[in-house]
Scaffold this active site. Structure first.
Site, mmCIF file in Angstrom:
data_model
loop_
_atom_site.group_PDB
_atom_site.id
_atom_site.type_symbol
_atom_site.label_atom_id
_atom_site.label_comp_id
_atom_site.label_asym_id
_atom_site.label_seq_id
_atom_site.Cartn_x
_atom_site.Cartn_y
_atom_site.Cartn_z
ATOM 1 N N ARG A 44 0.853 -1.186 0.000
ATOM 2 C CA ARG A 44 0.000 0.000 0.000
ATOM 3 C C ARG A 44 0.887 1.233 0.000
ATOM 4 O O ARG A 44 2.106 1.135 0.070
ATOM 5 C CB ARG A 44 -1.026 0.007 1.153
ATOM 6 C CG ARG A 44 -0.675 -0.683 2.430
ATOM 7 C CD ARG A 44 0.449 -0.047 3.202
ATOM 8 N NE ARG A 44 0.251 1.370 3.408
ATOM 9 C CZ ARG A 44 1.199 2.238 3.665
ATOM 10 N NH1 ARG A 44 2.472 1.827 3.762
ATOM 11 N NH2 ARG A 44 0.955 3.511 3.827
ATOM 12 N N GLY A 45 0.272 2.419 -0.086
ATOM 13 C CA GLY A 45 1.047 3.651 -0.234
ATOM 14 C C GLY A 45 1.051 3.986 -1.725
ATOM 15 O O GLY A 45 1.383 3.114 -2.548
ATOM 16 N N ARG A 87 -7.573 0.015 -6.465
ATOM 17 C CA ARG A 87 -7.832 1.120 -5.536
ATOM 18 C C ARG A 87 -7.961 2.406 -6.368
ATOM 19 O O ARG A 87 -7.024 2.793 -7.056
ATOM 20 C CB ARG A 87 -6.698 1.215 -4.500
ATOM 21 C CG ARG A 87 -6.558 -0.091 -3.706
ATOM 22 C CD ARG A 87 -5.665 0.086 -2.508
ATOM 23 N NE ARG A 87 -6.283 0.899 -1.479
ATOM 24 C CZ ARG A 87 -5.622 1.405 -0.443
ATOM 25 N NH1 ARG A 87 -4.324 1.185 -0.321
ATOM 26 N NH2 ARG A 87 -6.249 2.131 0.459
ATOM 27 N N GLN A 193 -1.756 2.017 9.963
ATOM 28 C CA GLN A 193 -0.461 2.149 9.274
ATOM 29 C C GLN A 193 0.552 2.913 10.122
ATOM 30 O O GLN A 193 1.748 2.668 10.028
ATOM 31 C CB GLN A 193 -0.641 2.879 7.932
ATOM 32 C CG GLN A 193 -1.420 2.109 6.883
ATOM 33 C CD GLN A 193 -2.896 2.446 6.915
ATOM 34 O OE1 GLN A 193 -3.454 2.720 7.972
ATOM 35 N NE2 GLN A 193 -3.538 2.412 5.776
ATOM 36 N N ASP A 234 -2.219 10.924 -1.768
ATOM 37 C CA ASP A 234 -2.595 9.881 -2.734
ATOM 38 C C ASP A 234 -2.914 10.477 -4.088
ATOM 39 O O ASP A 234 -2.720 9.840 -5.122
ATOM 40 C CB ASP A 234 -3.783 9.082 -2.209
ATOM 41 C CG ASP A 234 -3.273 8.068 -1.207
ATOM 42 O OD1 ASP A 234 -3.054 8.461 -0.053
ATOM 43 O OD2 ASP A 234 -3.025 6.915 -1.615
ATOM 44 N N ASN A 243 -5.676 12.513 0.838
ATOM 45 C CA ASN A 243 -4.749 11.630 1.570
ATOM 46 C C ASN A 243 -5.550 10.826 2.593
ATOM 47 O O ASN A 243 -6.775 10.976 2.714
ATOM 48 C CB ASN A 243 -3.647 12.468 2.235
ATOM 49 C CG ASN A 243 -2.529 11.604 2.800
ATOM 50 O OD1 ASN A 243 -2.028 10.713 2.119
ATOM 51 N ND2 ASN A 243 -2.153 11.836 4.046
HETATM 52 O O1 MRU Z 1 -4.446 3.204 2.358
HETATM 53 P P1 MRU Z 1 -2.961 3.428 2.231
HETATM 54 O O2 MRU Z 1 -2.174 2.854 3.356
HETATM 55 O O3 MRU Z 1 -2.460 2.994 0.872
HETATM 56 O O4 MRU Z 1 -2.805 5.008 2.294
HETATM 57 C C1 MRU Z 1 -1.540 5.570 2.234
HETATM 58 C C2 MRU Z 1 -1.556 7.047 2.392
HETATM 59 O O5 MRU Z 1 -2.580 7.652 2.566
HETATM 60 C C3 MRU Z 1 -0.255 7.752 2.231
HETATM 61 O O6 MRU Z 1 -0.247 8.923 2.992
HETATM 62 C C4 MRU Z 1 -0.037 8.130 0.757
HETATM 63 O O7 MRU Z 1 -0.283 7.038 -0.073
HETATM 64 C C5 MRU Z 1 1.330 8.627 0.513
HETATM 65 S S1 MRU Z 1 2.539 7.363 0.756
HETATM 66 C C6 MRU Z 1 4.070 7.991 0.355
#
Ligand code: MRU
Length: 338
Positions: A44-45, A87, A193, A234, A243
């Site tokens: 994820r990220g 996603r 996270q 994101d 985000n």
């Molecule tokens: O749902 P996730 O864990 O994929 O969400 C991640 C985030 O919201 C992060 O802040 C974003 O992707 C930036 S990661 C460098």
């Protein structure tokens, strides 16, 4: 090891759902396995799932039996469709898929030649991600003063990217320059996270970190315990930063307390031809809210919401740190108009 790697026709990554108690590696050979791992948040990220999507297409190309370029391009398009349906909020996978598809169309030769171009391009994107994060760290670290306490949300570190991280990369860069920095990390309900991944990364690097629940942000800010906020993104649209859920609350609180609110993200997260009302916010399974590690915590039958992201209007954003430098929301508008 980097968070994701191509190893002779295998995509190898860490199963992040198992961290911090177990370090388990996932080995994937098929694009649909990469798509499932993205859906299940094993990886994820935004930047990481961007590179994972590119590697997913590389797997399709690598194992394809197509002989003609057109047939390979059709297979790539089918795999791209599976990846696009994972996603919807993060920009990076869409950016990565478009880049691979364009490269494949432009390549000359038969299917084998094009497949090689695709695998090479995915590798290049993984390398670029690390360089980009280093540059974000270099630019962003200038905004951190010796002795600062930085609040961060979710996980934006090595585990959210190929390596180093975006917002966490900025903190890491300041630390590597010898600045004394400490971090307040929010746990980041419902997927934790912050508690599981950010605390794990910072502890491993020896950077002082204090974990708080999401609802403690106002309290620590009002007690003057936070100098700056650094978060990732994101998707950055013309009027807002999208985000992890909870970011908007943190931004409003930072504004109220006069605390700078910085966003660190690569330009591949930018979607400046759209505005926030056009963006799709991923709704995840409500069970992630009603259950805690598969154990029910809410009464049977209760309704729950689970938007994975929220929208922070640009008026709350002090600056956006990219690999190209530190941009103000005003600069972004100009970037779009050019
Ligand atoms: O749902 P996730 O864990 O994929 O969400 C991640 C985030 O919201 C992060 O802040 C974003 O992707 C930036 S990661 C460098």
């Amino acid at each position: 090891m980097r968070t994701i790697e191509w190893q002779d026709g295998l995509v190898v990554t860490i199963d992040q759902t198992k961290l911090p108690s177990e370090l388990v590696y996932l080995k994937m050979k098929k694009c649909h396995e990469v798509a499932s791992a993205i859906n299940d948040m094993k990886l994820r990220g935004a930047p990481l799932i961007g590179v994972a999507a590119a590697y997913g297409l590389a797997l399709t190309a690598y194992y394809s039996k197509a002989e003609r370029k057109e047939d390979l391009i059709n297979e790539i398009e089918q795999s791209a469709e599976i990846l696009r349906r994972t996603r919807p909020t993060a920009m990076n996978p869409f950016w990565a898929i478009n880049r691979i598809a364009r490269k494949a169309r432009e390549a000359s030769g038969d299917a084998k030649d094009v497949a090689k171009v695709i695998v090479d391009e995915a590798q290049r994107m993984a390398d670029e991600d690390v360089e980009t994060n280093r540059k974000i760290g270099e630019h962003g670290s200038k905004l951190i003063d010796d002795g600062d306490t930085v609040l961060t949300h979710c996980n934006t570190g090595s585990l959210a990217t190929v390596d180093y991280g975006t917002a966490l990369g900025v903190i890491r860069a300041a630390w590597e320059q010898g600045k004394t920095v400490s971090v307040i990390a929010t746990e980041t309900r419902p997927k934790l996270q912050g508690a599981r991944l950010t605390a794990y990364e910072l502890k491993r690097d020896g950077i002082p970190v204090t974990l708080i629940t999401d609802s403690m942000v106002g309290s620590v800010m009002s007690r003057q315990m936070v100098d700056k906020v650094f978060v990732g993104a994101d998707r950055i649209v013309r009027d807002a930063v999208i985000n992890k859920i909870g970011t908007y609350t943190i931004a409003v609180l930072a504004h109220e307390h006069g605390i700078p609110f910085y966003v660190a993200a690569p330009t591949s997260t930018m979607d400046l031809s759209h505005t926030s009302n056009e963006a799709v916010i991923e709704e995840r399974n409500p069970e992630e809210v009603t259950h805690f590690f598969s154990r029910r915590i809410a009464p049977e039958g209760v309704k729950a919401m689970n938007p994975a992201f929220d929208v922070t209007p640009m008026k709350y954003v002090s600056a956006i740190v990219t690999e190209k430098g530190v941009l103000s929301p005003e600069d972004l508008k100009q970037l779009h108009e050019v």
